[in-house]
Motif scaffolding. Structure first.
Motif, mmCIF file in Angstrom:
data_model
loop_
_atom_site.group_PDB
_atom_site.id
_atom_site.type_symbol
_atom_site.label_atom_id
_atom_site.label_comp_id
_atom_site.label_asym_id
_atom_site.label_seq_id
_atom_site.Cartn_x
_atom_site.Cartn_y
_atom_site.Cartn_z
ATOM 1 N N VAL A 180 -9.889 81.670 172.117
ATOM 2 C CA VAL A 180 -9.445 81.124 173.935
ATOM 3 C C VAL A 180 -8.472 80.290 174.069
ATOM 4 N N GLU A 181 -7.305 81.199 175.041
ATOM 5 C CA GLU A 181 -6.899 80.291 175.794
ATOM 6 C C GLU A 181 -7.096 79.367 176.916
ATOM 7 N N LEU A 182 -6.767 78.139 176.314
ATOM 8 C CA LEU A 182 -6.763 77.349 178.307
ATOM 9 C C LEU A 182 -5.183 77.150 178.971
ATOM 10 N N GLY A 190 -4.217 81.850 179.972
ATOM 11 C CA GLY A 190 -4.870 81.060 180.037
ATOM 12 C C GLY A 190 -5.940 80.739 181.035
ATOM 13 N N ALA A 191 -7.268 80.340 180.326
ATOM 14 C CA ALA A 191 -8.577 80.482 181.828
ATOM 15 C C ALA A 191 -7.660 78.844 182.289
ATOM 16 N N ARG A 192 -8.405 79.138 183.231
ATOM 17 C CA ARG A 192 -8.251 78.206 184.447
ATOM 18 C C ARG A 192 -8.742 76.260 184.364
ATOM 19 N N ASP A 193 -9.650 77.095 183.658
ATOM 20 C CA ASP A 193 -10.469 75.154 183.350
ATOM 21 C C ASP A 193 -12.354 76.479 182.272
ATOM 22 N N VAL A 194 -12.337 74.255 181.350
ATOM 23 C CA VAL A 194 -12.744 74.487 180.340
ATOM 24 C C VAL A 194 -13.967 75.468 180.791
ATOM 25 N N ASP A 195 -15.160 75.251 182.269
ATOM 26 C CA ASP A 195 -16.042 76.276 182.096
ATOM 27 C C ASP A 195 -15.929 77.981 182.133
ATOM 28 N N THR A 196 -15.046 78.067 182.713
ATOM 29 C CA THR A 196 -13.887 79.378 182.826
ATOM 30 C C THR A 196 -14.300 79.798 181.002
ATOM 31 N N ALA A 197 -13.440 78.946 180.394
ATOM 32 C CA ALA A 197 -13.284 80.315 178.810
ATOM 33 C C ALA A 197 -14.019 79.542 178.269
ATOM 34 N N LEU A 198 -15.328 78.266 178.248
ATOM 35 C CA LEU A 198 -16.148 79.031 177.966
ATOM 36 C C LEU A 198 -16.700 79.822 178.096
ATOM 37 N N ALA A 199 -16.976 80.717 179.663
ATOM 38 C CA ALA A 199 -18.009 81.679 179.644
ATOM 39 C C ALA A 199 -16.892 83.100 178.592
ATOM 40 N N VAL A 200 -15.798 83.123 178.546
ATOM 41 C CA VAL A 200 -14.920 83.932 177.517
ATOM 42 C C VAL A 200 -15.292 84.165 176.327
ATOM 43 N N GLU A 240 -8.076 68.148 178.018
ATOM 44 C CA GLU A 240 -8.604 69.460 178.449
ATOM 45 C C GLU A 240 -8.850 70.372 177.007
ATOM 46 N N LEU A 241 -8.061 70.557 177.008
ATOM 47 C CA LEU A 241 -7.557 71.759 175.137
ATOM 48 C C LEU A 241 -8.556 70.636 174.413
ATOM 49 N N ALA A 243 -11.444 68.723 174.664
ATOM 50 C CA ALA A 243 -12.625 68.904 175.578
ATOM 51 C C ALA A 243 -13.484 70.193 175.271
ATOM 52 N N LEU A 244 -12.724 70.718 175.335
ATOM 53 C CA LEU A 244 -12.664 72.822 175.115
ATOM 54 C C LEU A 244 -12.884 72.827 173.624
ATOM 55 N N ALA A 245 -12.144 72.720 172.625
ATOM 56 C CA ALA A 245 -12.832 73.022 171.380
ATOM 57 C C ALA A 245 -14.414 72.082 171.235
ATOM 58 N N LEU A 246 -14.099 70.893 171.423
ATOM 59 C CA LEU A 246 -15.227 69.735 171.456
ATOM 60 C C LEU A 246 -16.522 70.774 172.439
ATOM 61 N N ARG A 247 -16.469 71.093 173.247
ATOM 62 C CA ARG A 247 -17.821 72.462 173.898
ATOM 63 C C ARG A 247 -18.045 72.899 173.113
ATOM 64 N N LEU A 248 -17.006 73.621 172.661
ATOM 65 C CA LEU A 248 -17.190 74.822 171.583
ATOM 66 C C LEU A 248 -17.891 74.711 170.616
ATOM 67 N N ALA A 249 -18.254 73.451 170.351
ATOM 68 C CA ALA A 249 -18.295 72.958 168.748
ATOM 69 C C ALA A 249 -19.410 72.458 169.606
ATOM 70 N N ASP A 250 -19.946 72.290 170.365
ATOM 71 C CA ASP A 250 -21.523 71.861 170.684
ATOM 72 C C ASP A 250 -22.335 72.802 171.130
ATOM 73 N N ASP A 251 -21.852 73.640 170.845
ATOM 74 C CA ASP A 251 -22.358 75.406 171.646
ATOM 75 C C ASP A 251 -22.785 75.722 169.934
ATOM 76 N N GLY A 252 -22.588 75.821 169.324
ATOM 77 C CA GLY A 252 -22.517 75.851 168.033
ATOM 78 C C GLY A 252 -22.062 77.295 167.759
ATOM 79 N N LEU A 253 -20.593 77.734 169.026
ATOM 80 C CA LEU A 253 -19.760 78.396 168.372
ATOM 81 C C LEU A 253 -18.694 78.480 167.390
ATOM 82 N N PHE A 254 -19.006 77.662 166.746
ATOM 83 C CA PHE A 254 -17.901 77.574 165.560
ATOM 84 C C PHE A 254 -18.621 77.092 164.479
ATOM 85 N N ASP A 255 -19.893 77.701 164.218
ATOM 86 C CA ASP A 255 -20.709 77.051 163.043
ATOM 87 C C ASP A 255 -20.698 77.675 161.760
#
Length: 431
Positions: A180-182, A190-200, A240-241, A243-255
């Motif tokens: 996912v490109e921020l 690149g997605a313009r913010d972390v929330d958009t990147a999370l949706a992607v 921010e980049l 923070a995006l990686a950490l949010r994706l990890a917290d959501d279990g998307l890298f498990d």
């Protein structure tokens, strides 16, 4: 982690190609010889019938830059996947990999095809890949070669859907890894913010033909100098980049991943990138921090000289400019003006004009040239303004430093590597 490879036999076979008229500047006596034979003769740029203008690579500077970057990356715990678009030269890719590069970065599918023709086994495509023909080709490469590792960017839900639509038609044996490109407002892709990147990212998980493999971005589009304000902009983006990686990890998307790629870094702010992406990550998050700096291999006498981190940090020797040009004085129609046989077809001009550095007289004597500057380029001429102390004559040769290597290499298919004025190798490019 699997060691990245390149087909050394394919690289060596570059030397079998025959030299001829299509290669600018080479001596006509070499026509019909192989590149290997010509390189082995240790020809002299001025004694052996080369014709100007010429662009050359300094052998000692190349060695220094390759070694310097490899040592710095190792010391700072960051991997390097240099952007191959800078040179499009598999011989230089091989040297970068021999110096420990983790992979090679590409910008489009045509570049990727060159890399694969020479067996590069790990490639980051720092761009979206939506072209159905290119996607089908990449999927076939992945199915054909199990050692091939590939990932590309996604920055929109629409792009994810388009990729999946093509891949669903062909049912590839392996999913395509995507990062996912921020981006940032005013930046490039690149997605313009972390929330958009999370949706992607969540969109990616809906399709078995795709696999979320990490996050990526490019800070160089957000700042263009070494000022404190530019560095602050870059730091905010990198925060921010991360923070995006950490949010994706917290959501279990890298498990399910054995490694999570976190990558940024052009050639201007890679020290800041390394500082951010090598900070401690949560236990169990297998981050591979990757820089993509490409211009370091030759550095320059302009844009990167003024902005490179190694000009402002103390723990590494500065890079050395490896790209030089030679052009002849073809006319001196005014006291304060000389015209040189080099122009936009031969040298970069998008990030600074060539820099006169050395005067070589017709008798072979060389002296520094300080009272001169290039003011403009035409297609095949350079306008060199001369001060009162300049003693430039028609027929003299001028060595020029060049800025922004990315727009030099594409103008030359075969570039001499020199020790002084002696040719010790020839580098083939594929643009």
């Amino acid at each position: 982690m699997q060691q990245v490879g390149i087909n050394s036999s394919a690289v060596a076979a570059i030397g079998d190609e025959r030299v001829g008229w299509r290669f600018k500047g080479l001596p006509s006596d070499a026509f019909g010889q192989s590149i290997r034979e010509t390189a082995g003769q240790r020809l002299d740029l001025f004694a052996d019938e080369f014709v100007g203008p010429l662009v050359v690579l300094d052998a000692a500077a190349l060695d220094h830059n390759l070694t310097t970057m490899a040592k710095w990356c190792a010391a700072h715990g960051v991997e390097l996947a240099p952007h191959g678009k800078t040179t499009m030269a598999p011989q230089l890719f091989q040297r970068q990999l021999e110096h420990g590069a983790w992979g090679i970065t590409a910008a489009n599918a045509s570049q990727l095809r060159v890399y694969r023709a020479f067996g590069v086994s790990r490639v980051l495509l720092a761009n979206q890949l939506l072209d159905p023909a290119a996607l089908r080709w990449v999927a076939a490469e992945l199915d054909h070669d199990t050692s091939f590792e590939f990932s590309c960017w996604v920055d929109s839900e629409a792009g994810v859907s388009l990729m999946a639509e093509t891949l669903q038609e062909i049912s590839p044996g392996r999913p395509i890894d995507v990062l996912v490109e921020l981006g940032a407002p005013g930046g490039r892709t690149g997605a313009r913010d972390v929330d958009t990147a999370l949706a992607v990212a969540r969109k990616v998980t809906q399709y078995p033909q795709l696999r979320l493999a990490g996050v990526g971005g490019y800070e160089g589009a957000l700042a263009h100098d070494a000022s404190e304000s530019s560095q602050s902009i870059v730091d905010r983006y990198l925060t921010e980049l991360r923070a995006l990686a950490l949010r994706l990890a917290d959501d279990g998307l890298f498990d399910e991943l054995e490694q999570v790629i976190v990558t940024a870094g052009g050639s201007a702010y890679f020290d800041q990138v390394a500082s951010t992406i090598t900070q401690p990550w949560p236990n169990g998050l297998p981050v591979v921090p990757v820089l993509r700096s490409g211009a370091y291999v030759t550095h320059d006498d302009g844009f990167y000289r003024g902005i490179s981190p190694f000009g402002r940090i103390a723990d590494a020797a500065p890079f050395r400019p490896a790209l030089k040009a030679w052009a002849q004085v073809t006319s001196r129609p005014q006291r304060d003006l000389a015209l040189l046989t080099i122009g936009k077809r031969d040298a970069s001009f998008d990030e600074g004009l060539p820099e006169p550095q050395v005067l070589r007289r017709r008798d072979g004597a060389t002296v520094p040239l300080t009272d001169a500057r290039i003011t403009a380029l035409n297609d095949q001429h350079a306008f060199m303004a001369l001060g009162a102390e300049a003693t430039v004559r028609v027929g003299d040769w001028i060595q020029l430093g060049l800025s922004h290597p990315c727009t030099v290499f594409d103008k030359w298919q075969l570039i001499p590597v020199v020790d002084g004025t002696t040719v010790v190798d020839l580098i083939r490019t594929y643009f």
